[in-house]
Design an enzyme around this catalytic site. Structure first.
Site, PDB file in Angstrom:
ATOM      1  N   GLY A  11       4.890  56.954  20.634  1.00  0.00           N
ATOM      2  CA  GLY A  11       4.336  58.208  21.252  1.00  0.00           C
ATOM      3  C   GLY A  11       4.519  59.371  20.430  1.00  0.00           C
ATOM      4  O   GLY A  11       5.793  59.531  19.537  1.00  0.00           O
ATOM      5  N   ARG A  72       1.128  52.136  19.147  1.00  0.00           N
ATOM      6  CA  ARG A  72       2.098  51.513  19.569  1.00  0.00           C
ATOM      7  C   ARG A  72       2.027  50.266  19.199  1.00  0.00           C
ATOM      8  O   ARG A  72       2.403  49.074  19.656  1.00  0.00           O
ATOM      9  CB  ARG A  72       2.264  51.602  21.048  1.00  0.00           C
ATOM     10  N   ASP A 103      12.841  54.001  19.119  1.00  0.00           N
ATOM     11  CA  ASP A 103      13.440  52.731  18.773  1.00  0.00           C
ATOM     12  C   ASP A 103      12.463  51.351  18.525  1.00  0.00           C
ATOM     13  O   ASP A 103      12.763  50.518  17.984  1.00  0.00           O
ATOM     14  CB  ASP A 103      14.249  52.312  20.048  1.00  0.00           C
ATOM     15  N   THR A 125      11.840  61.041  19.336  1.00  0.00           N
ATOM     16  CA  THR A 125      11.491  60.763  20.574  1.00  0.00           C
ATOM     17  C   THR A 125      11.820  61.988  21.449  1.00  0.00           C
ATOM     18  O   THR A 125      12.840  62.643  21.386  1.00  0.00           O
ATOM     19  CB  THR A 125      12.074  59.666  20.964  1.00  0.00           C
ATOM     20  N   ILE A 126      10.933  62.344  22.294  1.00  0.00           N
ATOM     21  CA  ILE A 126      11.276  63.386  23.221  1.00  0.00           C
ATOM     22  C   ILE A 126      12.179  62.786  24.280  1.00  0.00           C
ATOM     23  O   ILE A 126      13.151  63.450  24.952  1.00  0.00           O
ATOM     24  CB  ILE A 126       9.933  63.808  24.230  1.00  0.00           C
ATOM     25  N   ASP A 127      12.464  61.475  24.437  1.00  0.00           N
ATOM     26  CA  ASP A 127      13.380  60.791  25.407  1.00  0.00           C
ATOM     27  C   ASP A 127      14.960  61.222  24.743  1.00  0.00           C
ATOM     28  O   ASP A 127      15.812  60.928  25.636  1.00  0.00           O
ATOM     29  CB  ASP A 127      13.102  59.440  25.441  1.00  0.00           C
ATOM     30  N   ASP A 129      16.591  59.117  23.223  1.00  0.00           N
ATOM     31  CA  ASP A 129      17.602  57.868  23.637  1.00  0.00           C
ATOM     32  C   ASP A 129      17.926  57.137  22.443  1.00  0.00           C
ATOM     33  O   ASP A 129      18.384  55.891  22.757  1.00  0.00           O
ATOM     34  CB  ASP A 129      16.728  57.064  24.691  1.00  0.00           C
ATOM     35  N   ARG A 162       9.723  75.358  50.458  1.00  0.00           N
ATOM     36  CA  ARG A 162       9.251  73.963  50.086  1.00  0.00           C
ATOM     37  C   ARG A 162      10.474  73.248  49.359  1.00  0.00           C
ATOM     38  O   ARG A 162      11.113  73.973  48.632  1.00  0.00           O
ATOM     39  CB  ARG A 162       8.110  73.844  49.690  1.00  0.00           C
ATOM     40  N   GLY A 170      11.060  60.023  30.582  1.00  0.00           N
ATOM     41  CA  GLY A 170      12.412  59.428  30.228  1.00  0.00           C
ATOM     42  C   GLY A 170      12.535  58.283  31.020  1.00  0.00           C
ATOM     43  O   GLY A 170      12.656  58.016  32.158  1.00  0.00           O
ATOM     44  N   ARG A 171      12.316  57.088  30.196  1.00  0.00           N
ATOM     45  CA  ARG A 171      11.832  55.694  30.479  1.00  0.00           C
ATOM     46  C   ARG A 171      13.395  54.992  31.004  1.00  0.00           C
ATOM     47  O   ARG A 171      13.413  54.603  31.976  1.00  0.00           O
ATOM     48  CB  ARG A 171      11.292  55.102  29.420  1.00  0.00           C
ATOM     49  N   ARG A 267       6.495  69.112  47.828  1.00  0.00           N
ATOM     50  CA  ARG A 267       5.260  68.971  47.047  1.00  0.00           C
ATOM     51  C   ARG A 267       5.753  68.416  45.628  1.00  0.00           C
ATOM     52  O   ARG A 267       7.010  68.610  45.283  1.00  0.00           O
ATOM     53  CB  ARG A 267       4.840  70.213  46.459  1.00  0.00           C
TER      54      ARG A 267
HETATM   55  O1  F6P Z   1       8.633  57.140  24.541  1.00  0.00           O
HETATM   56  C1  F6P Z   1       8.417  58.233  24.611  1.00  0.00           C
HETATM   57  C2  F6P Z   1       7.612  58.421  26.031  1.00  0.00           C
HETATM   58  O2  F6P Z   1       7.217  59.855  26.182  1.00  0.00           O
HETATM   59  C3  F6P Z   1       8.117  57.910  27.544  1.00  0.00           C
HETATM   60  O3  F6P Z   1       9.092  58.991  27.950  1.00  0.00           O
HETATM   61  C4  F6P Z   1       7.143  57.538  28.433  1.00  0.00           C
HETATM   62  O4  F6P Z   1       7.392  56.659  29.243  1.00  0.00           O
HETATM   63  C5  F6P Z   1       6.112  56.789  27.206  1.00  0.00           C
HETATM   64  O5  F6P Z   1       6.390  57.513  26.031  1.00  0.00           O
HETATM   65  C6  F6P Z   1       4.425  57.391  27.494  1.00  0.00           C
HETATM   66  O6  F6P Z   1       3.906  56.872  26.638  1.00  0.00           O
HETATM   67  P1  F6P Z   1       2.284  56.912  26.539  1.00  0.00           P
HETATM   68  O7  F6P Z   1       1.826  57.935  25.695  1.00  0.00           O
HETATM   69  O8  F6P Z   1       1.919  55.567  25.960  1.00  0.00           O
HETATM   70  O9  F6P Z   1       1.464  57.036  28.053  1.00  0.00           O
END
Ligand code: F6P
Length: 344
Positions: A11, A72, A103, A125-127, A129, A162, A170-171, A267
């Protein structure tokens, strides 16, 4: 004259171009040639290269995305692809490869290193992790974007009394949810590391109502799961070449459950790829630049199979194998801080 091939995989995220720029500029000072490999590992399978001379990286520091494109693609997935990768490296006379990725991308880099390829990884990675590094670049920008969104949702939640559910990326790790949730003053943060009890979530919200707080903000990671549920909420069951399904929808699940159990309007906002787009923060630009320069320096010293990592305030080399051995999940001390603000 020696040649480095640079690729961005997985990503995209803000700061990729800042890394590319730093590598190219430092390499050119040392008379190395740099070439871009297009679309991650796919470019090495297909022999898809683009020259990256010094001036080609002008004006990209602040740009999100990647000028090289990404994919990917997993070269270990299809029979024959890894042989093509090795053949391309030879054909284009690449002395070393810098792979910028998370990773999955760095897992491939680590295997290639074991096969004798001169590889360096850069942690993206934005995650956030990846192991062995305090921060990956791109994460700070994502947290900033999510925090701004939470701030904006606060005012509308308050006006309409609300519950606002904000689903963030964040997978397997809830870093974005935890950090943006703390920064934005969330009343509940749900992350993959801590399966949640929906009844307990509602109980916390009821406690807030008792204190005359007539609105609440819940931040949820896309990979969060209710207790006793081992399946993710997904958008489709299709998997990518690394075996990941497309996540999304836990926010809507939560919204429905809260409305069912409580007499309160709810919402849901799914931030999605907005978190990955646009200009990197100053922190990410600087971190990406430090990583890019350090990656080149490792190659210049003929040290391979490594990844520059941020530990404290220093950039230190760590082994790619260690970096991808296990995911770095949210540390419990931080989550305990977030929990202080749940309920009344
Ligand atoms: O690995 C980074 C990430 O942003 C995850 O948090 C998310 O699940 C995934 O990529 C989404 O990927 P795509 O761009 O394939 O929809």
């Amino acid at each position: 004259m020696k040649k480095i091939g640079i690729l961005t995989g997985g990503g995209d995220c803000p700061g990729l171009n800042a890394v590319i720029r730093a590598i190219v500029r430092k390499a050119s000072k040392k008379q190395w040639v740099t070439v871009g490999i297009r679309n991650g590992w796919k470019g090495l399978i297909q022999g898809d290269m683009v020259p990256l001379p010094d001036r080609s990286v002008s004006n990209i520091l602040t740009k999100g995305g990647t000028i090289l494109g990404t994919s990917r693609t997993n070269p270990f997935k299809q029979e024959g692809d890894i042989e093509k990768v090795i053949e391309t490296i030879k054909r284009f006379e690449l002395d070393a490869i810098i792979a910028i990725g998370g990773d999955d991308t760095l897992g491939v880099a680590s295997k290639l290193y074991e096969m004798g390829v001169n590889v360096i990884g850069v942690p993206k990675t934005i995650d956030n992790d990846l192991s062995c590094t305090d921060f990956t670049f791109g994460f700070d920008t994502a947290v900033q974007i999510a925090t701004e969104a939470i701030d904006r949702l606060h005012t509308t939640a308050e006006s309409h009394h609300r519950v606002m559910v904000v689903e963030v990326m964040g997978r397997h790790a809830g870093w974005i949810a935890t950090m943006a949730g703390i920064a934005g003053g969330a009343d509940e943060i749900l992350i993959p590391e801590q399966p949640f009890d929906i009844e307990k979530v509602c109980q916390n919200l009821r406690e807030r109502y008792k204190t005359k707080k007539t609105f609440s903000i819940i931040v949820v990671s896309e990979g969060a799961k209710p207790l006793r549920e081992d399946q993710f909420v997904t958008q489709s069951d299709e998997t990518d070449e690394f075996g990941h399904v497309r996540l999304g929808g836990i926010g809507n699940f939560l919204g429905r459950e809260i409305e069912k159990r409580m007499d309160v309007e709810t919402r849901v906002t799914i931030l999605g790829h907005i978190q990955r787009g646009g200009t990197p923060t100053a922190f990410d630009r600087i971190l990406a630049t430090r990583y890019g320069v350090a990656a080149f320096d490792l190659i210049d010293q003929e040290k391979y199979g490594l990844m520059p990592a941020l530990q404290g305030n220093s950039i230190v080399p760590v082994s790619l194998k260690d970096a991808v051995a296990e995911l770095k999940t949210v540390d419990n001390t931080l989550y305990e801080i977030a929990k202080v603000f749940f309920g009344k």
